[in-house]
Motif scaffolding. Structure first.
Motif, mmCIF file in Angstrom:
data_model
loop_
_atom_site.group_PDB
_atom_site.id
_atom_site.type_symbol
_atom_site.label_atom_id
_atom_site.label_comp_id
_atom_site.label_asym_id
_atom_site.label_seq_id
_atom_site.Cartn_x
_atom_site.Cartn_y
_atom_site.Cartn_z
ATOM 1 N N ILE A 1 9.191 -12.462 -35.213
ATOM 2 C CA ILE A 1 8.850 -13.732 -35.872
ATOM 3 C C ILE A 1 7.362 -13.727 -36.204
ATOM 4 N N LYS A 2 7.047 -13.912 -37.469
ATOM 5 C CA LYS A 2 5.643 -13.975 -37.878
ATOM 6 C C LYS A 2 5.488 -15.064 -38.928
ATOM 7 N N LEU B 1 20.425 -9.433 -26.444
ATOM 8 C CA LEU B 1 19.083 -9.645 -26.989
ATOM 9 C C LEU B 1 18.067 -9.013 -26.042
ATOM 10 N N LYS B 2 17.368 -7.987 -26.505
ATOM 11 C CA LYS B 2 16.370 -7.329 -25.661
ATOM 12 C C LYS B 2 15.091 -8.143 -25.582
ATOM 13 N N GLY B 3 14.745 -8.814 -26.658
ATOM 14 C CA GLY B 3 13.516 -9.593 -26.590
ATOM 15 C C GLY B 3 13.151 -10.270 -27.898
ATOM 16 N N ILE B 4 11.974 -10.884 -27.872
ATOM 17 C CA ILE B 4 11.436 -11.584 -29.042
ATOM 18 C C ILE B 4 9.947 -11.246 -29.131
ATOM 19 N N VAL B 5 9.495 -10.943 -30.333
ATOM 20 C CA VAL B 5 8.069 -10.676 -30.560
ATOM 21 C C VAL B 5 7.556 -11.722 -31.539
ATOM 22 N N VAL C 1 11.436 -14.634 -40.061
ATOM 23 C CA VAL C 1 12.235 -14.195 -38.908
ATOM 24 C C VAL C 1 13.111 -13.010 -39.304
ATOM 25 N N GLU C 2 13.081 -11.971 -38.480
ATOM 26 C CA GLU C 2 13.949 -10.815 -38.701
ATOM 27 C C GLU C 2 14.737 -10.528 -37.430
ATOM 28 N N GLU D 1 -1.257 -7.164 -31.554
ATOM 29 C CA GLU D 1 -1.720 -8.388 -30.901
ATOM 30 C C GLU D 1 -0.614 -9.442 -30.796
ATOM 31 N N ALA D 2 0.614 -9.008 -31.013
ATOM 32 C CA ALA D 2 1.742 -9.948 -30.894
ATOM 33 C C ALA D 2 2.003 -10.270 -29.422
ATOM 34 N N GLU D 3 2.688 -11.374 -29.182
ATOM 35 C CA GLU D 3 3.104 -11.762 -27.837
ATOM 36 C C GLU D 3 4.597 -11.427 -27.684
ATOM 37 N N THR D 4 4.959 -10.978 -26.490
ATOM 38 C CA THR D 4 6.325 -10.485 -26.318
ATOM 39 C C THR D 4 7.095 -11.237 -25.234
#
Length: 608
Positions: free
Chosen positions: A124-125, A197-201, A129-130, A156-159
């Motif tokens: 997500i930026k 779902l492994k995660g979100i960035v 959203v992808e 510099e993204a948050e995970t």
């Protein structure tokens, strides 16, 4: 209204449909945001009786209206769902920077639905959203996946990432933010894992606007000044981290050890925050906009685990992996903590489960042939290897350990040796020595928990006028007040530790100026009470009753053996009187059911 971005991101992982919905203004006013708003949504959309690991369960990732602003310690992020460990409504809360980043990316919350056909992650930026394939990181530890996902998106993204424990649906799996900030309780990692779902960035540059900037900054400056002057929030936590409490609680005889067979630990100083600061601390690490900076980055500098580095341990982890298992080998405690973070396991439940396994083993209930290692109290090596078994789940005992202490002890025929409430392991304060926290464990809507109503602030640290830790009188009112404050505070997106220096008036002032919703102390408390009652209604529909609001039998029957609280138990008659008084103060009947008049007073009678 200010403070909110006004947008909810909804992702159906089964259909890959991505939608953006407007925030419900009425729910925002009535439940603030974060924990409160997300639980209102879960109450509306999730059947309380469903299997928490089914596709029908939903997971909400959210922060509050103060997240992403300059309010002190406003870096909190919450994972809200029906909890796999307990079956209750669950809200697990972590620090770091993910919450503010989500706001800066344009969203107040993410609602996750369905189940992806194969492992995926979200990128997500700035409102874009992808859904991306995560097959290459499925099976990776949290720290490994964190690095890979950053390299594929933005350095510099948050995970937000789950580890192997979440993928394998461990009931004590957590959700990790920035590799070592944990939303640890109630098994929320398994709920995320059940969705593949492994995660979100997240990365964002969209500003968060407040309703009245001048008034807001005035409230913020006042709050920061008060925090700086507080001896706990302003200095002790920064110097020694939360583990400064090890010696404090032990000196009151309230530090559970050897699976709560005692509450005074002779090896406490070996694992205390002061010792960690001297031997292992590299630097402090603060969350977003946090003047407290209690987080630790540490390294093991000698011995078998030399060179290992990571976050923590925080107080609760230090206790559960330390005194609860009778382990005073600090390097082993820190190594076990690192492993929990890498596998994505809740440290409180992990340590308490190992302690339960050690008692089962020493009493002969776990046959020696079932364990590849002697599970003996005090053995650091056994602790570390038990965490590896739990994380890898490649042996029958490892699979049992991964389901938490209650299911482990039940399997071996002794569920009474699980130190849990509603199947969730209780934290680092012994209710025999500190009576109010026991009532809080029993009545917590997500299972045993210290951060739903932190009576320790009054019973040990002397906040709010102080309270005699050994008396039962007055504890029902103390618990109710602190539970209501915390429910509202959590929903704003700021950290509970701010209450070491701030009063409800300070919180309400920042919230009002940020959102434009005028809210005095009375209204702030009423919102918290509304949230608490909403949680209760969900749990009642899930099948929980008064009989679930209790404590492990050991605490009623077995006196503390040594230390300043020697001989103390929880008196059952006094406990039941506290519980009756608590229900009465809440406006509930003796079966713990909210009365219609109470729900009407709170404006949620239509939810019955």
């Amino acid at each position: 209204m200010g403070g909110y971005q006004g947008k909810i991101l909804r992702v159906n992982l089964s259909t890959e449909e991505i939608k953006v919905e407007p925030l419900n203004d009425v729910w925002a006013r009535d439940f603030i945001g974060g924990r409160g708003y997300a639980e209102r949504l879960i109450y509306e959309e999730v059947d309380p009786k469903i299997d928490p690991l089914s596709e029908k369960n939903k997971v909400v990732i959210t922060t509050g209206p103060l997240g992403g602003t300059l309010a002190p310690s406003s870096g909190r992020v919450m994972v809200v769902t029906k909890g796999p460990l307990t079956g209750t409504i669950a809200c697990s809360n972590a620090g770091g920077h993910f919450g503010p980043a989500l706001k800066h990316a344009g969203f107040d919350m993410i609602v996750l639905e369905g189940k992806a056909k194969e492992p995926v992650y979200l990128w997500i930026k700035d409102e874009k959203v992808e859904i991306r394939c995560a097959k290459h990181v499925w099976g990776k530890t949290v720290d490994e996946a964190d690095k890979i996902l950053r390299s594929e998106t933005h350095s510099e993204a948050e995970t937000m990432v789950i580890g192997p424990a979440g993928e394998k649906l461990s009931f004590i799996a957590n959700v990790m933010f920035n590799a070592h900030r944990a939303a640890g309780r109630t098994g929320v990692g398994a709920a995320v894992g059940s969705k593949n779902l492994k995660g979100i960035v997240v990365k964002g540059t969209i500003p968060v606007k407040v309703a009245d900037p001048e008034r807001f900054m005035e409230a913020v400056y006042k709050a920061r000044e008060k925090l700086a002057k507080d001896p706990v929030g302003g200095s002790a936590l920064a110097l020694y981290g939360t583990a400064v409490l090890i010696n404090v609680i032990n000196e009151h005889g309230g530090l559970p050890c050897y699976n709560a067979q005692d509450a005074y630990f002779n090896g406490a100083n070996n694992i205390a925050g002061e010792t960690i600061a001297e031997r292992n601390l590299i630097r402090n690490e603060g969350c977003a906009a946090c003047p407290i900076a209690c987080g630790r980055v540490t390294e093991i500098k000698d011995g078998k685990y030399k060179g290992e580095r990571g976050g923590g341990p925080e107080y609760e982890s230090d206790w559960s992996l330390g005194s609860m298992c009778g382990v005073s080998d600090l390097d082993a405690v820190i190594m076990a903590n690192y492993l929990c973070d890498r596998y994505g396991i809740d440290t409180i439940s992990a340590g308490s489960t190992v302690a339960c396994a050690m008692e089962l083993y020493e009493k002969g209930y776990i046959p020696k042939g079932d364990s590849p290692i002697p599970l003996e109290f005090g053995c650091g090596e056994a602790l570390v290897e038990a965490i590896r078994l739990m994380g890898n789940q490649d042996t029958p005992l490892g699979k049992l350990l991964a389901q938490g202490s209650y299911r482990l002890a039940e399997y071996y025929g002794h569920p009474e040796l699980s130190m849990s409430v509603k199947k969730q392991e209780f934290p680092a304060y012994d209710p025999r020595a500190i009576k109010g926290i026991g009532l809080n464990y029993a009545t917590s809507n997500r299972g045993a928990c210290h951060v739903r109503g932190y009576t320790i602030a009054a019973e040990i640290l002397g906040r709010f006028g102080g309270a005699d830790r050994l008396r039962y009188e007055g504890k029902a009112a103390l618990d109710k007040t602190l539970q209501d404050v915390t429910a509202a505070l959590d929903s704003t997106g700021i950290c509970l530790f701010t209450t070491f220096g701030l009063d409800v008036e300070d919180l309400a002032a920042m919230y009002s100026a940020a959102t434009g919703f005028e809210c005095d102390v009375k209204e702030f408390m009423k919102i918290g009470e509304r949230i608490w009652n909403l949680e209760k209604l969900f749990n009642l529909k899930a099948g929980f009753t008064r009989k679930d609001d209790t404590l492990p039998e050991r605490l009623f029957k077995e006196p503390i053996k040594s230390g300043p609280s020697k001989g103390e138990v929880v008196d059952r008659e006094e406990f039941e009187k506290m519980l009756d008084e608590y229900y009465e103060l809440r406006g509930w009947n003796k079966d713990s059911v909210p009365t219609k008049s109470k729900l009407e007073e709170l404006g949620i009678a239509d939810l019955l």
